[in-house]
Enzyme design. Structure first.
Site, PDB file in Angstrom:
ATOM      1  N   THR A 119      -7.745   1.425 -19.960  1.00  0.00           N
ATOM      2  CA  THR A 119      -7.468   0.063 -19.528  1.00  0.00           C
ATOM      3  C   THR A 119      -6.137  -0.332 -20.170  1.00  0.00           C
ATOM      4  O   THR A 119      -5.628   0.373 -21.048  1.00  0.00           O
ATOM      5  CB  THR A 119      -8.543  -0.927 -20.011  1.00  0.00           C
ATOM      6  N   GLU A 162       0.846  -1.205   0.000  1.00  0.00           N
ATOM      7  CA  GLU A 162       0.000   0.000   0.000  1.00  0.00           C
ATOM      8  C   GLU A 162       0.874   1.245   0.000  1.00  0.00           C
ATOM      9  O   GLU A 162       1.850   1.323   0.758  1.00  0.00           O
ATOM     10  CB  GLU A 162      -0.944  -0.009   1.201  1.00  0.00           C
TER      11      GLU A 162
END
Ligand code: DSN
Length: 425
Positions: free
Chosen positions: A218, A49
């Protein structure tokens, strides 16, 4: 532990399905073997993270290198100053853009889903249409983006953001005009280039980056990478809209977007997928990807020409990019019937609403046909004539099972010449 044969048998079954069929879903592609191999590797075990150099966990020194490499390669592809490679998908990338720049209930303008837009551009069924106030522009009766309508709506409604981009639009975009419209009302321009990104990467379509403040995509469509999303800025900027971070500080746009991806809308990044993104970005930087992009456009144009010669009605009359949208009403067929029947012959595409469609999104009057995947398999212009003829044969005999079965066999033997992952046995 024993190998899970049940799952691996199903994976092999899917490999055979992909090998034996003609894949024409405009948003699909076949990654290289090394892109796939990178995905099945140990970074999947790592929590990371945060961002390279600023993580909430130890042991991130190697994934930092992986993610930095992916970012550097992506910036090089699109000549950008900033990129975020963590979004898990295009929808996640778009959610982060909304979170970064829009407050709930603020207004934005996007292409109507029924005219070729995307769910995340304001569909009432999607977060974008539920949390924010979505208004829409459409296409003209010729099937071209209605820039006059976009301008009129922008002036009347004063949206905070204008989204350009589509999932079923076969023409290039006039980004310069969109920016001029946005500047008249002080709106942010956000381009979602998920479909044509691979063609834009090689300069084969208009470049949105000079005109659009924020660009998302994408990675698995024309970019031919693993499934995932990305967000980019050509030039980072202090936001003139006074948008603040959650602590109330004015920030550069890059910081607002980074914060919106993590911790705003995602947790740990998928570093194995980011590794695969880095591999695919390396492939895009190679000159061979230009050849691939040019072949996509030539194939799409050859296929469009074959369909027109067989009496099919193409929205806007043709294509500039990798896909086309066909209105089947003059053939007395629905999109649903066409998709389901073609599926039986192992020709895969999707039903799609056409502009001003009188049928529901579950039925539709059209089909969307795209060539990135068959181009990856090595098809050329002359193969497009075969593909159009096989499709036409099925669509002209939707109630004749023996014709459909014979086309299925034809498809299987036709596809043998275009190998797919021979290394996988
Ligand atoms: N599902 C994609 C497409 O097919 O265009 C868009 O998200």
């Amino acid at each position: 532990m024993q190998k899970d044969n049940l799952v691996f048998e199903l994976i092999n079954k899917e490999l055979e399905r992909q090998r034996n069929g003609i894949e024409l879903i405009a948003s699909e592609n076949f990654t290289s073997l090394q892109v796939m191999q990178a995905m099945g590797t140990v970074p999947t075990n790592k929590y990371a993270e945060g961002y390279p150099g600023k993580r909430y966990y130890g042991g991130c020194e190697v994934v930092d290198e992986i993610e930095s490499l992916a970012i550097d390669r992506l910036k090089k592809i699109f000549n950008c100053s900033w990129a975020n490679v963590q979004p898990h998908s295009g929808a996640s990338a778009n959610a982060a853009v909304f979170l970064a720049v829009m407050k709930p209930h603020e207004k934005f303008l996007g292409l109507d889903l029924s005219m070729g837009g995307h769910l995340t551009h304001g569909s009432p069924a999607n977060f974008s249409g539920k949390i924010y106030n979505a208004i829409h522009y459409g296409v003209t009766k010729e099937g071209i983006i209605d820039y006059d309508q976009m301008e009129a709506k922008a002036k009347a409604e004063k949206p905070k953001m204008i989204i350009c981009g589509a999932s079923a639009y076969s023409r290039d975009w006039d980004y310069k005009r969109i920016r001029a419209i946005a500047d008249k009302v002080g709106a942010i321009v956000f381009a979602d280039i998920a479909h044509p990104a691979g063609l834009i990467a090689k300069g084969l379509l208009n470049d949105p980056f000079d005109h659009c403040h924020i660009v998302s995509s994408t990675t698995h469509k024309t970019l031919r990478g693993p499934r995932g999303g990305i967000i980019m800025l050509r030039n980072d900027f202090e936001n003139p809209w006074g948008i603040k971070d959650p602590k109330g500080n004015l920030r550069m746009m890059s910081s607002l977007l980074d914060l919106a991806v993590f911790p705003g809308s995602q947790g740990g990044p998928l570093e194995h997928v980011i590794a695969a993104k880095a591999v695919s970005f390396g492939e895009i930087l190679d000159d061979s990807f230009t050849t691939y992009g040019k072949q996509i456009i030539s194939n799409a144009q050859a296929l469009a020409k074959s369909f027109v010669s067989k009496g099919y009605n193409l929205i806007s009359g043709g294509t500039d990019n990798h896909l086309m949208l066909i209105d089947l009403r003059n053939k007395n067929l629905t999109g649903k019937k066409a998709q389901e029947t073609l599926d039986k012959a192992h020709i895969t595409l999707n039903k799609n609403a056409v502009p001003f469609d009188d049928k529901s999104p579950f039925v539709t009057s059209g089909i969307r046909v795209g060539v990135p995947a068959v181009t990856t398999r090595g098809m050329k212009e002359n193969d497009m004539e075969t593909v159009a003829s096989l499709i036409d044969k099925v669509l002209m005999h939707t109630e004749n099972d023996s014709v459909i079965l014979s086309v299925k066999e034809e498809v299987k033997s036709f596809m043998k010449q275009f190998s797919l992952y021979p290394e996988l046995g």
